[in-house]
Design an enzyme around this catalytic site. Structure first.
Site, mmCIF file in Angstrom:
data_model
loop_
_atom_site.group_PDB
_atom_site.id
_atom_site.type_symbol
_atom_site.label_atom_id
_atom_site.label_comp_id
_atom_site.label_asym_id
_atom_site.label_seq_id
_atom_site.Cartn_x
_atom_site.Cartn_y
_atom_site.Cartn_z
ATOM 1 C CG HIS A 93 -2.019 0.971 1.302
ATOM 2 N ND1 HIS A 93 -2.162 2.043 2.128
ATOM 3 C CD2 HIS A 93 -3.129 1.116 0.440
ATOM 4 C CE1 HIS A 93 -3.045 2.898 1.665
ATOM 5 N NE2 HIS A 93 -3.950 2.368 0.991
ATOM 6 C CB CYS A 94 4.263 2.097 1.718
ATOM 7 S SG CYS A 94 3.863 1.570 3.197
ATOM 8 C CG LEU A 95 5.783 0.116 -2.820
ATOM 9 C CD1 LEU A 95 5.968 -1.197 -3.654
ATOM 10 C CD2 LEU A 95 7.044 1.119 -2.994
#
Length: 340
Positions: free
Chosen positions: A328-330
């Site tokens: 999700h961070c990407l």
């Protein structure tokens, strides 16, 4: 005018992804990590467009088309980047009377921890390339996408450790931040978690590593079931906080604990932030990070039950957490109507 921040499970135009390259922290592990980015992009392209930012677009396009990405669902912007955490430097898109508005918040690399001069300019670079149909505004506030989660109905979930960090918006206290979030994102309520963080996380406890809104007044959250683990007490305190939260209608949330993977360490013995809460919702699918762990299957099953009717796809994210983030961070979703 009615403003709101849509939930991630609402319809999307695309997902933004910044490609790893030799000038990022991935330089020494590109051979291991580029296939992960490729799998993410190919999976998303089955359901919607992928907008990829890279200093050199041609080799990325060739790689993705070779690996089976839908070429009609690939968009590219040739821009310099410091790193690849698009969730935090990418645009946050709010709705004003159901029309999207792109908000270009400031990004200072999680409180001045790393260089971010290129990443902080990505949104304006996308705007200059003519990719946005929606208008773009610059609020003058530091805010990372991974630090907030929205139920789409006026409630935001966040952590005090992140949003009240003195290196982000030192001129604003909690009440001031709540007023800003109300004004910019239509937040009618902000639920603040005082407890919970993952070892190895550089973000000061981003909510998308800990607890996430799901449909039907549900919150999926990480729970540690090992009393000997350093996370056991703080995550138990976080769970108690979640149990005390109420919906806008005054009812308890339905809380669903996500599985707890085995500890993962880097070669220097530092713990890495493996979390199943870092899943990504796209049109008709949910991409779930996996860690070559016995709990991977249970995580997929749990999230499949929370998002019925969507295909659940596991993405081996073990190489990603070596740079202290996950799937999700990407990524950053762009709601329907944002792009041309």
């Amino acid at each position: 005018m009615h403003r709101r921040l849509p939930a991630e499970w609402e319809e999307q135009d695309a997902v933004l992804l910044a490609w790893p390259h030799a000038a990022t922290d991935w330089a020494d592990t590109l051979e291991a990590v580029e296939p992960v980015f490729t799998r993410i992009a190919v999976a998303i392209s089955r359901f919607e467009r992928v907008l990829i930012v890279a200093p050199q677009v041609a080799p990325v396009r060739a790689r993705l088309e070779r690996e089976g990405a839908d070429p009609l669902h690939l968009l590219f912007a040739e821009l310099p980047t410091n790193d690849t955490w698009a969730r935090d430097f990418g645009p946050i898109t709010a709705l004003e009377d159901d029309a999207p508005v792109v908000l270009d918040f400031g990004f200072n690399a999680w409180g001045l921890k790393f260089a971010a001069d290129h990443d902080n300019r990505v949104t304006r670079g996308l705007a200059a390339a003519g990719l946005f149909r929606a208008p773009v505004r610059v609020p003058g506030l530091v805010l990372e996408g991974g630090s907030i989660d929205s139920d789409g109905a006026g409630t935001l979930l966040t952590t005090t450790a992140c949003l009240l960090s003195p290196n982000r918006n030192p001129h604003l206290d909690r009440a001031g931040l709540e007023r800003a979030l109300a004004d910019l994102l239509g937040a009618e309520r902000v639920l603040w978690l005082e407890h919970g963080a993952l070892a190895g996380d550089d973000t000061d406890a981003h909510i998308d590593t800990l607890a996430r809104f799901c449909p039907d007044d549900t919150i999926a959250y990480v729970r540690c079931d090992d009393p000997a683990d350093e996370h056991f007490a703080p995550l138990a305190a976080m769970e108690a906080e979640l149990q005390g939260f109420r919906t806008g209608a005054g009812r308890p949330y339905r809380l669903v604990a996500l599985p707890w993977p085995r500890p993962v360490f880097d070669t220097d013995g530092h713990r890495l932030p493996a979390t199943y809460a870092n899943f990504l919702v796209v049109n008709n699918a949910v991409l779930v990070p996996t860690y070559r762990d016995p709990q991977d299957a249970a995580a997929l099953e749990t999230l499949a039950a929370l998002f019925p009717g969507r295909q659940v796809i596991g993405i081996d994210a073990l190489p990603l957490i070596h740079q202290h983030g996950s799937l999700h961070c990407l990524t950053m979703q762009l709601p329907r109507g944002t792009l041309v």
